[in-house]
Scaffold this motif. Structure first.
Motif, PDB file in Angstrom:
ATOM      1  N   UNK A   1     -21.780   7.707 -43.128  1.00  0.00           N
ATOM      2  CA  UNK A   1     -21.150   6.701 -42.367  1.00  0.00           C
ATOM      3  C   UNK A   1     -19.801   6.047 -42.504  1.00  0.00           C
ATOM      4  N   UNK A   2     -19.451   6.038 -43.934  1.00  0.00           N
ATOM      5  CA  UNK A   2     -18.362   5.439 -44.117  1.00  0.00           C
ATOM      6  C   UNK A   2     -17.195   6.656 -43.840  1.00  0.00           C
ATOM      7  N   UNK A   3     -17.409   7.657 -44.270  1.00  0.00           N
ATOM      8  CA  UNK A   3     -16.570   8.689 -43.558  1.00  0.00           C
ATOM      9  C   UNK A   3     -16.283   9.002 -42.308  1.00  0.00           C
ATOM     10  N   UNK A   4     -17.296   8.654 -41.416  1.00  0.00           N
ATOM     11  CA  UNK A   4     -17.162   8.731 -39.934  1.00  0.00           C
ATOM     12  C   UNK A   4     -16.513   7.217 -39.153  1.00  0.00           C
ATOM     13  N   UNK A   5     -16.049   6.424 -40.129  1.00  0.00           N
ATOM     14  CA  UNK A   5     -15.620   5.160 -39.714  1.00  0.00           C
ATOM     15  C   UNK A   5     -16.848   4.046 -39.442  1.00  0.00           C
ATOM     16  N   UNK A   6     -17.811   4.153 -40.173  1.00  0.00           N
ATOM     17  CA  UNK A   6     -18.731   3.160 -40.283  1.00  0.00           C
ATOM     18  C   UNK A   6     -19.701   3.156 -39.393  1.00  0.00           C
ATOM     19  N   UNK A   7     -19.815   4.535 -38.600  1.00  0.00           N
ATOM     20  CA  UNK A   7     -20.920   4.714 -37.703  1.00  0.00           C
ATOM     21  C   UNK A   7     -22.006   5.178 -38.275  1.00  0.00           C
ATOM     22  N   UNK A   8     -23.302   4.412 -37.926  1.00  0.00           N
ATOM     23  CA  UNK A   8     -24.675   4.561 -38.505  1.00  0.00           C
ATOM     24  C   UNK A   8     -25.435   5.295 -37.419  1.00  0.00           C
ATOM     25  N   UNK A   9     -25.485   6.753 -37.872  1.00  0.00           N
ATOM     26  CA  UNK A   9     -26.284   7.714 -37.067  1.00  0.00           C
ATOM     27  C   UNK A   9     -27.573   7.299 -36.905  1.00  0.00           C
ATOM     28  N   UNK A  10     -28.395   6.594 -37.934  1.00  0.00           N
ATOM     29  CA  UNK A  10     -29.770   6.543 -37.530  1.00  0.00           C
ATOM     30  C   UNK A  10     -30.009   5.359 -36.604  1.00  0.00           C
ATOM     31  N   UNK A  11     -28.880   4.678 -36.464  1.00  0.00           N
ATOM     32  CA  UNK A  11     -29.296   3.396 -35.317  1.00  0.00           C
ATOM     33  C   UNK A  11     -28.347   3.832 -34.094  1.00  0.00           C
TER      34      UNK A  11
ATOM     35  N   UNK B   1     -27.552   4.858 -30.694  1.00  0.00           N
ATOM     36  CA  UNK B   1     -28.420   4.504 -29.470  1.00  0.00           C
ATOM     37  C   UNK B   1     -27.224   4.407 -28.164  1.00  0.00           C
ATOM     38  N   UNK B   2     -27.556   4.999 -27.042  1.00  0.00           N
ATOM     39  CA  UNK B   2     -26.782   4.660 -25.851  1.00  0.00           C
ATOM     40  C   UNK B   2     -27.696   4.331 -24.856  1.00  0.00           C
ATOM     41  N   UNK B   3     -27.146   3.022 -24.364  1.00  0.00           N
ATOM     42  CA  UNK B   3     -27.922   2.411 -23.253  1.00  0.00           C
ATOM     43  C   UNK B   3     -27.711   3.052 -21.766  1.00  0.00           C
ATOM     44  N   UNK B   4     -28.614   3.745 -21.281  1.00  0.00           N
ATOM     45  CA  UNK B   4     -28.329   4.245 -20.038  1.00  0.00           C
ATOM     46  C   UNK B   4     -28.433   3.231 -18.650  1.00  0.00           C
ATOM     47  N   UNK B   5     -29.508   2.365 -18.926  1.00  0.00           N
ATOM     48  CA  UNK B   5     -29.738   1.488 -18.070  1.00  0.00           C
ATOM     49  C   UNK B   5     -30.310   0.193 -18.866  1.00  0.00           C
ATOM     50  N   UNK B   6     -29.623  -1.169 -18.222  1.00  0.00           N
ATOM     51  CA  UNK B   6     -29.848  -2.249 -18.974  1.00  0.00           C
ATOM     52  C   UNK B   6     -31.296  -2.865 -18.639  1.00  0.00           C
ATOM     53  N   UNK B   7     -32.083  -3.542 -19.295  1.00  0.00           N
ATOM     54  CA  UNK B   7     -33.299  -4.184 -19.103  1.00  0.00           C
ATOM     55  C   UNK B   7     -33.073  -5.045 -17.885  1.00  0.00           C
TER      56      UNK B   7
ATOM     57  N   UNK C   1     -32.768   3.942 -22.838  1.00  0.00           N
ATOM     58  CA  UNK C   1     -31.815   4.056 -24.073  1.00  0.00           C
ATOM     59  C   UNK C   1     -32.293   5.606 -24.519  1.00  0.00           C
ATOM     60  N   UNK C   2     -31.104   6.264 -24.839  1.00  0.00           N
ATOM     61  CA  UNK C   2     -30.937   7.585 -25.344  1.00  0.00           C
ATOM     62  C   UNK C   2     -30.828   7.308 -26.927  1.00  0.00           C
ATOM     63  N   UNK C   3     -31.951   7.874 -27.609  1.00  0.00           N
ATOM     64  CA  UNK C   3     -31.630   7.602 -29.234  1.00  0.00           C
ATOM     65  C   UNK C   3     -30.927   9.007 -29.721  1.00  0.00           C
ATOM     66  N   UNK C   4     -29.606   8.712 -29.556  1.00  0.00           N
ATOM     67  CA  UNK C   4     -28.899   9.693 -30.208  1.00  0.00           C
ATOM     68  C   UNK C   4     -28.792  10.148 -31.733  1.00  0.00           C
TER      69      UNK C   4
END
Length: 136
Positions: free
Chosen positions: A44-54, A56-62, A76-79
């Motif tokens: 995560x720190x190497x990738x600029x703080x991106x937390x892969x475990x969390x 997610x991409x929201x395709x359509x809001x609730x 939601x797509x759980x990338x």
């Protein structure tokens, strides 16, 4: 029928396969723990703080009702889960590849079976030919 089933169940190959499944499941659990507990937090720190475990991409809001309750859930797509599973798969596949490669290397090359002897008729004809060649 019970006797046949007992013979089938106690064959060495079936027991070896069962042990392999149990060991594979345990190994996959260890790899998953390694990925989620050590690899991704270090990455995560190497990738600029991106937390892969969390991730997610929201395709359509609730969609919410007027009173604030959810009328339609968000798409939601759980990338992060996919990336984690992909990394786990690659590690398990690589380790299995290395194990099989090592086992194949350890196997001794089976000695090639000697060719079958020629038919007796051919042997006799060769002997006759050799005797005739010596006489001339």
């Amino acid at each position: 029928m019970l006797k046949e089933f007992k013979e089938f169940a106690m064959k060495g190959n079936l027991i070896d396969m069962a042990v392999g499944f149990v060991m594979g499941g345990a190994f996959a659990t260890v790899v998953t723990a390694f990925i989620q507990g050590l690899f991704l937090p270090v990455l995560a720190p190497v990738m600029g703080g991106i937390d892969f475990a969390n991730l997610k991409v929201t395709m359509q809001e609730a969609v919410l009702n007027a009173d604030g309750t959810v009328a339609k859930e968000a798409a939601v797509a759980d990338l992060g889960g996919f990336i984690t599973a992909l990394i786990s798969f690659l590690i398990v596949a690589f380790v299995m590849f290395m194990l099989i490669k090592g086992m194949n290397k350890m196997k001794k090359a089976e000695a090639a079976a000697p060719p079958p002897p020629p038919p007796r008729q051919e042997v006799l004809l060769e002997e006759i030919r050799n005797l005739l060649a010596k006489q001339s």
